[in-house]
Design an enzyme around this catalytic site. Structure first.
Site, PDB file in Angstrom:
ATOM      1  N   ILE A  16      -6.807   3.354  -2.309  1.00  5.69           N
ATOM      2  CA  ILE A  16      -7.196   4.213  -3.418  1.00  5.69           C
ATOM      3  C   ILE A  16      -8.598   3.859  -3.701  1.00  5.69           C
ATOM      4  O   ILE A  16      -8.989   2.909  -4.646  1.00  5.69           O
ATOM      5  CB  ILE A  16      -6.598   4.013  -4.895  1.00  5.69           C
ATOM      6  CG1 ILE A  16      -6.221   2.341  -4.895  1.00  5.69           C
ATOM      7  CG2 ILE A  16      -5.285   4.959  -4.888  1.00  5.69           C
ATOM      8  CD1 ILE A  16      -5.653   2.237  -6.526  1.00  5.69           C
ATOM      9  N   ARG A  45     -19.813  10.670  -1.098  1.00 10.75           N
ATOM     10  CA  ARG A  45     -19.145   9.574  -0.804  1.00 10.75           C
ATOM     11  C   ARG A  45     -17.717   9.776  -0.879  1.00 10.75           C
ATOM     12  O   ARG A  45     -16.941   9.265   0.095  1.00 10.75           O
ATOM     13  CB  ARG A  45     -19.577   8.274  -1.687  1.00 10.75           C
ATOM     14  CG  ARG A  45     -19.021   7.079  -0.927  1.00 10.75           C
ATOM     15  CD  ARG A  45     -19.258   6.367   0.307  1.00 10.75           C
ATOM     16  NE  ARG A  45     -20.991   6.540   0.321  1.00 10.75           N
ATOM     17  CZ  ARG A  45     -21.680   5.562   0.094  1.00 10.75           C
ATOM     18  NH1 ARG A  45     -20.964   4.467  -0.667  1.00 10.75           N
ATOM     19  NH2 ARG A  45     -22.948   5.536  -0.007  1.00 10.75           N
ATOM     20  N   ASN A  66     -15.305   9.468   2.289  1.00 11.80           N
ATOM     21  CA  ASN A  66     -13.945   8.631   2.189  1.00 11.80           C
ATOM     22  C   ASN A  66     -12.891   9.361   2.733  1.00 11.80           C
ATOM     23  O   ASN A  66     -11.697   9.081   3.367  1.00 11.80           O
ATOM     24  CB  ASN A  66     -13.937   7.951   0.886  1.00 11.80           C
ATOM     25  CG  ASN A  66     -14.767   6.978   0.632  1.00 11.80           C
ATOM     26  OD1 ASN A  66     -15.525   6.254   1.457  1.00 11.80           O
ATOM     27  ND2 ASN A  66     -14.856   6.612  -0.650  1.00 11.80           N
ATOM     28  N   LYS A 103      -0.748   2.708 -15.386  1.00 10.92           N
ATOM     29  CA  LYS A 103      -0.372   1.362 -15.479  1.00 10.92           C
ATOM     30  C   LYS A 103       0.045   0.969 -16.984  1.00 10.92           C
ATOM     31  O   LYS A 103      -0.725   1.022 -17.750  1.00 10.92           O
ATOM     32  CB  LYS A 103      -0.970   0.469 -14.803  1.00 10.92           C
ATOM     33  CG  LYS A 103      -1.536   0.919 -13.348  1.00 10.92           C
ATOM     34  CD  LYS A 103      -2.246  -0.060 -12.672  1.00 10.92           C
ATOM     35  CE  LYS A 103      -3.010   0.595 -11.532  1.00 10.92           C
ATOM     36  NZ  LYS A 103      -4.109   1.503 -11.749  1.00 10.92           N
ATOM     37  N   HIS A 156       1.030  -3.834 -14.783  1.00 14.65           N
ATOM     38  CA  HIS A 156      -0.369  -3.829 -14.067  1.00 14.65           C
ATOM     39  C   HIS A 156      -0.454  -5.287 -13.494  1.00 14.65           C
ATOM     40  O   HIS A 156      -0.922  -5.370 -12.397  1.00 14.65           O
ATOM     41  CB  HIS A 156      -1.290  -3.576 -15.276  1.00 14.65           C
ATOM     42  CG  HIS A 156      -2.713  -3.461 -14.676  1.00 14.65           C
ATOM     43  ND1 HIS A 156      -3.651  -2.351 -15.460  1.00 14.65           N
ATOM     44  CD2 HIS A 156      -3.283  -3.336 -13.404  1.00 14.65           C
ATOM     45  CE1 HIS A 156      -4.742  -2.059 -14.605  1.00 14.65           C
ATOM     46  NE2 HIS A 156      -4.464  -2.792 -13.405  1.00 14.65           N
ATOM     47  N   LYS A 190     -12.398   3.686  -4.816  1.00 13.53           N
ATOM     48  CA  LYS A 190     -13.162   4.366  -5.828  1.00 13.53           C
ATOM     49  C   LYS A 190     -14.637   4.910  -5.476  1.00 13.53           C
ATOM     50  O   LYS A 190     -15.399   4.005  -4.633  1.00 13.53           O
ATOM     51  CB  LYS A 190     -13.446   3.165  -7.056  1.00 13.53           C
ATOM     52  CG  LYS A 190     -14.247   3.785  -8.054  1.00 13.53           C
ATOM     53  CD  LYS A 190     -15.059   2.435  -9.060  1.00 13.53           C
ATOM     54  CE  LYS A 190     -15.952   2.820  -9.803  1.00 13.53           C
ATOM     55  NZ  LYS A 190     -16.757   1.981 -10.653  1.00 13.53           N
ATOM     56  N   SER A 191     -14.935   5.780  -5.922  1.00 12.25           N
ATOM     57  CA  SER A 191     -16.433   6.520  -5.795  1.00 12.25           C
ATOM     58  C   SER A 191     -16.752   7.409  -6.641  1.00 12.25           C
ATOM     59  O   SER A 191     -15.698   8.082  -7.440  1.00 12.25           O
ATOM     60  CB  SER A 191     -16.811   7.077  -4.442  1.00 12.25           C
ATOM     61  OG  SER A 191     -17.957   7.549  -4.352  1.00 12.25           O
ATOM     62  N   VAL A 192     -17.932   7.398  -7.362  1.00 10.46           N
ATOM     63  CA  VAL A 192     -18.348   8.463  -8.380  1.00 10.46           C
ATOM     64  C   VAL A 192     -19.337   9.240  -7.849  1.00 10.46           C
ATOM     65  O   VAL A 192     -19.530  10.236  -8.409  1.00 10.46           O
ATOM     66  CB  VAL A 192     -18.853   7.705  -9.553  1.00 10.46           C
ATOM     67  CG1 VAL A 192     -17.926   6.607 -10.213  1.00 10.46           C
ATOM     68  CG2 VAL A 192     -20.201   6.979  -9.083  1.00 10.46           C
ATOM     69  N   LEU A 251     -12.146  -1.992   0.061  1.00 15.87           N
ATOM     70  CA  LEU A 251     -13.276  -2.123   0.956  1.00 15.87           C
ATOM     71  C   LEU A 251     -13.813  -3.508   0.685  1.00 15.87           C
ATOM     72  O   LEU A 251     -14.898  -3.772   0.881  1.00 15.87           O
ATOM     73  CB  LEU A 251     -14.452  -0.941   0.677  1.00 15.87           C
ATOM     74  CG  LEU A 251     -13.948   0.526   0.962  1.00 15.87           C
ATOM     75  CD1 LEU A 251     -15.183   1.337   0.390  1.00 15.87           C
ATOM     76  CD2 LEU A 251     -13.560   0.642   2.224  1.00 15.87           C
ATOM     77  N   ASP A 273      -5.583   7.552  -9.485  1.00 12.78           N
ATOM     78  CA  ASP A 273      -4.894   6.241  -9.825  1.00 12.78           C
ATOM     79  C   ASP A 273      -5.931   5.755 -11.105  1.00 12.78           C
ATOM     80  O   ASP A 273      -6.859   5.639 -11.112  1.00 12.78           O
ATOM     81  CB  ASP A 273      -5.091   5.170  -8.748  1.00 12.78           C
ATOM     82  CG  ASP A 273      -4.409   3.710  -9.415  1.00 12.78           C
ATOM     83  OD1 ASP A 273      -3.243   3.395  -8.942  1.00 12.78           O
ATOM     84  OD2 ASP A 273      -4.953   3.037 -10.155  1.00 12.78           O
ATOM     85  N   TYR A 309      -7.873   1.136 -18.388  1.00 11.31           N
ATOM     86  CA  TYR A 309      -9.029   1.417 -17.898  1.00 11.31           C
ATOM     87  C   TYR A 309      -9.881   2.355 -19.164  1.00 11.31           C
ATOM     88  O   TYR A 309     -11.049   2.582 -19.107  1.00 11.31           O
ATOM     89  CB  TYR A 309      -8.917   2.338 -16.585  1.00 11.31           C
ATOM     90  CG  TYR A 309      -8.520   1.587 -15.314  1.00 11.31           C
ATOM     91  CD1 TYR A 309      -8.406   0.061 -15.365  1.00 11.31           C
ATOM     92  CD2 TYR A 309      -8.054   2.573 -14.265  1.00 11.31           C
ATOM     93  CE1 TYR A 309      -7.909  -0.256 -14.391  1.00 11.31           C
ATOM     94  CE2 TYR A 309      -7.607   1.908 -12.965  1.00 11.31           C
ATOM     95  CZ  TYR A 309      -7.245   0.558 -13.063  1.00 11.31           C
ATOM     96  OH  TYR A 309      -6.748  -0.228 -11.917  1.00 11.31           O
TER      97      TYR A 309
END
Length: 273
Positions: free
Chosen positions: A224, A232, A236, A73, A104, A226-228, A186, A43, A48
């Site tokens: 959706i 992790r 998830n 979006k 959006h 987010k993690s970089v 979260l 996503d 962004y």
């Protein structure tokens, strides 16, 4: 990964990766890490500024395009030229088509989201988008849109987490056949520290994030996180195999506090340009 069927028959992986606030220069690497971890739903958004990185990761992987679900979006400041904005996003992604395209934010002060929707309907009819939807639309925005829409949105992506569930809006969407997609699932980490979530995590030898994501999945939300961090990401993703009891699900649902984190869609008016 389980999939949900949208109101036009298109299927969407229920758990995906969001890339909000991922720096453009890091996006390709992070999305490639997500693909390696098993994700097939990414996503992004024009706002962004990292669509090109998502597209580069898709081009670099050996995964067939039809196995990857991509959402992007429409920026608020481009609602008056949705078709042009979409083509710019599609080119940035390097894709022949986009799986899901969303307005959006409604930005009701502009009075343009219905016009944008009409343009998106044409793009959908021309098969450049597999499904069209909205994001951050409140009940009144949905009602106004549906007065003249030919196509019912496939998805409404909204802020949704245990402490801010928007239950009435989510129920309205489901009654209309609109999929509910949760961003900030979260609570930007704020929903992971409560006693109820911690106790459930301990009982399942799971992380608190896995518990909250499992609650979303059991509720029927598209989600959706987010993690970089690759580790992790894998944690998830493993939430899809965690099954909570009805009592555990109820304990998480009871965490509702009405605490919105993001902007109020009734008044939000930033351009994203």
């Amino acid at each position: 990964m389980s999939e949900l069927t949208l109101n036009n028959g298109v299927t969407i992986p229920q758990l995906g990766l969001g890339v909000f606030q991922v720096p453009p220069e890091d996006t390709q690497r992070i999305v490639e890490d997500a693909f390696e971890a098993g994700y097939r739903h990414i996503d992004t958004a024009a706002g962004y500024r990292n669509e090109a990185g998502v597209g580069a990761a898709i081009a670099a992987t050996g995964i067939p395009r039809e196995d990857i679900f991509v959402t992007t979006k429409l920026r608020n400041g481009e609602q008056g030229r949705a078709q042009e904005a979409f083509q710019n996003s599609r080119k940035a992604l390097g894709l022949e088509f986009v799986d899901l395209y969303l307005i959006h934010w409604p930005v009701p002060s502009q009075g343009l989201y219905v016009q944008a929707w009409k343009e998106m309907e044409r793009l959908y009819e021309n098969k450049q988008i597999r499904a069209i939807g909205v994001s951050n639309f409140l009940a009144e925005h949905l009602d106004n849109l549906l007065e003249s829409a030919e196509i019912v949105p496939a998805v409404n992506q909204i802020e949704l987490h245990p402490s801010y569930q928007q239950a009435a809006l989510a129920a309205k969407c489901r009654d209309l056949g609109i999929g509910v997609e949760a961003y900030s699932p979260l609570g930007q980490g704020g929903d992971l520290n409560g006693n109820a979530v911690t106790a459930i995590a301990n009982a399942h030898s799971a992380t608190t994030a896995q518990v909250v994501l499992a609650w979303h999945l059991a509720t029927g939300n598209i989600v959706i996180p987010k993690s970089v961090d690759p580790g992790r990401m894998r944690e998830n993703f493993a939430a899809s195999s965690l099954k909570l009891t009805e009592d555990e699900l109820s304990a998480i649902t009871a965490l509702e506090s009405g605490a919105r984190i993001g902007s109020d869609p009734a008044v939000a008016a930033f351009t994203q340009l």
